[in-house]
Design an enzyme around this catalytic site. Structure first.
Site, short mmCIF file in Angstrom:
data_model
loop_
_atom_site.label_atom_id
_atom_site.label_comp_id
_atom_site.label_asym_id
_atom_site.label_seq_id
_atom_site.Cartn_x
_atom_site.Cartn_y
_atom_site.Cartn_z
N LYS A 95 0.82 -1.26 -0.07
CA LYS A 95 -0.11 -0.12 0.12
C LYS A 95 0.68 1.16 0.07
O LYS A 95 0.73 2.28 -0.82
CB LYS A 95 -0.88 0.02 1.32
CG LYS A 95 -2.06 -1.15 1.08
CD LYS A 95 -2.96 -1.36 2.42
CE LYS A 95 -3.86 -2.47 2.23
NZ LYS A 95 -4.69 -2.52 3.31
N GLN A 152 -4.76 -1.65 9.70
CA GLN A 152 -4.43 -3.02 8.75
C GLN A 152 -5.02 -3.92 9.98
O GLN A 152 -4.80 -4.06 11.07
CB GLN A 152 -3.12 -3.31 8.70
CG GLN A 152 -3.00 -4.46 7.87
CD GLN A 152 -3.53 -4.41 6.51
OE1 GLN A 152 -3.80 -3.32 5.93
NE2 GLN A 152 -3.81 -5.69 6.06
N ASP A 180 -11.11 2.70 3.91
CA ASP A 180 -11.12 1.31 3.83
C ASP A 180 -12.87 0.85 3.66
O ASP A 180 -13.25 -0.28 3.29
CB ASP A 180 -10.92 0.40 5.25
CG ASP A 180 -9.45 -0.31 4.97
OD1 ASP A 180 -9.16 -0.77 3.95
OD2 ASP A 180 -8.91 -0.15 6.19
N1 GUN Z 1 -6.95 -7.11 6.25
C1 GUN Z 1 -7.28 -7.53 4.96
N2 GUN Z 1 -7.82 -6.91 4.01
C2 GUN Z 1 -7.66 -5.71 4.45
C3 GUN Z 1 -8.18 -4.41 3.75
O1 GUN Z 1 -8.82 -4.35 3.10
N3 GUN Z 1 -7.82 -3.34 5.00
C4 GUN Z 1 -7.40 -3.48 6.22
N4 GUN Z 1 -7.42 -2.33 6.94
N5 GUN Z 1 -7.26 -4.76 6.59
C5 GUN Z 1 -7.46 -5.87 5.82
#
Ligand code: GUN
Length: 293
Positions: free
Chosen positions: A52, A96, A119
């Protein structure tokens, strides 16, 4: 059978975003700024967050990575969320997941200002999505919608089966596929661990979205000839031939299913790259204040 090249589409979308950011900066606007909170050292989470941060650089965004050790308290984390909510330079941020067991994920998600929730996990964004209002949409399902759109895959009136009912993939995926949009207008069935006749349900599907996290769950006998197969699985399985010691395994047995279907996403290189790209799109929207003032 046509392979859906998520990696190539994601590269293209990121280029489009970078061009928009360049234009924003030229017009005197600030660069969109994404912050990410990472707790602990889970291998998968480390990899995703690093990807990211890298994608932010490609798009021309500012990014900030905030790390905590596994033993951070919920209160410390909530205090940081409140800081980021108030920080005028941060347009959007993510925490996350998964978080350590002693932290209530829902408390954290609900503490995030929904206007910065890139998100799309906050109940306000989930609720707005479910009634078709502008909002931040969860990255994985939104990335899949983008793939269906860019490959001009007909979805109207089709029977879609979503395997898995998670809050971040299965449920929003089903919501988006049934929406009065294009792509959309599907008749949607969600299957999960208590579904009876799951093979039969899948066999009737024009579109299967496999998001259970069970390597190789979807086999050739579950697939109607000509179906569209979207594989969301990314389970790490041990593989001594790889430098990392593992490889990513999808929820679909690609070798036996691919010859049957009209379109299929590979793992890796299908849905995964699009997920990150959708987060970048949400960050751009946040930077432009396109959804919420
Ligand atoms: N863990 C797995 N997929 C995601 C996501 O799209 N965003 C976040 N914050 N955590 C995750």
């Amino acid at each position: 059978m046509q392979l859906i090249d998520g990696k190539a589409v994601a590269e293209q979308v990121k280029e489009e975003i970078a061009a928009q950011v360049a234009a924003m900066v030229e017009n005197g606007m600030k660069r969109p700024h994404l912050a990410a909170i990472l707790v602990g050292h889970d291998g998968g989470s480390e990899t995703y967050v690093a990807a990211k941060v890298k994608a932010c650089a490609v798009c021309g965004f500012t990014s900030t990575l905030i790390r905590y050790e596994e033993d951070v308290t919920e209160e410390e984390l909530l205090a940081k969320v409140r800081d980021l909510n108030e920080d005028p330079d941060v347009d959007g941020f993510i925490v996350q997941l998964p978080l350590p067991r002693h932290i209530n994920e829902q408390h954290v998600i609900e503490a995030i200002d929904y206007r910065k929730d890139v998100d799309g996990f906050h109940p306000i964004n989930v609720g707005r999505m479910s009634i078709g209002l502008p909002c931040f949409i969860s990255a994985t399902p939104n990335g899949i919608m983008e793939l269906l759109r860019r490959y001009n895959i007909e979805t109207r009136g089709k029977k879609a089966v979503v395997l898995g009912r998670s809050n971040i993939v299965g449920k929003p995926m089903a919501t988006l596929l049934m929406q009065k949009t294009n792509p959309g207008d599907c008749t949607v069935t969600i299957c999960h661990s208590h579904t009876q006749n799951i093979v039969e349900e899948c066999r009737q599907a024009d579109i299967i979205i496999a998001a259970l996290g069970q390597p190789g769950f979807v086999t050739a006998d579950m697939v109607k000839p000509g179906a569209v197969i979207i594989d969301v699985g990314t389970t790490r399985v041990p593989d001594a031939t790889k430098k990392s010691g593992f490889r990513l395994s999808g929820d679909v047995r690609f070798d036996e299913v691919a010859p049957l279907c009209s379109y299929i996403t590979p793992v890796p290189g299908g849905v995964g790259p699009m997920t990150i790209c959708s987060l970048m799109k949400n960050t751009l929207l946040a930077g432009k204040k396109s959804i919420y003032r």
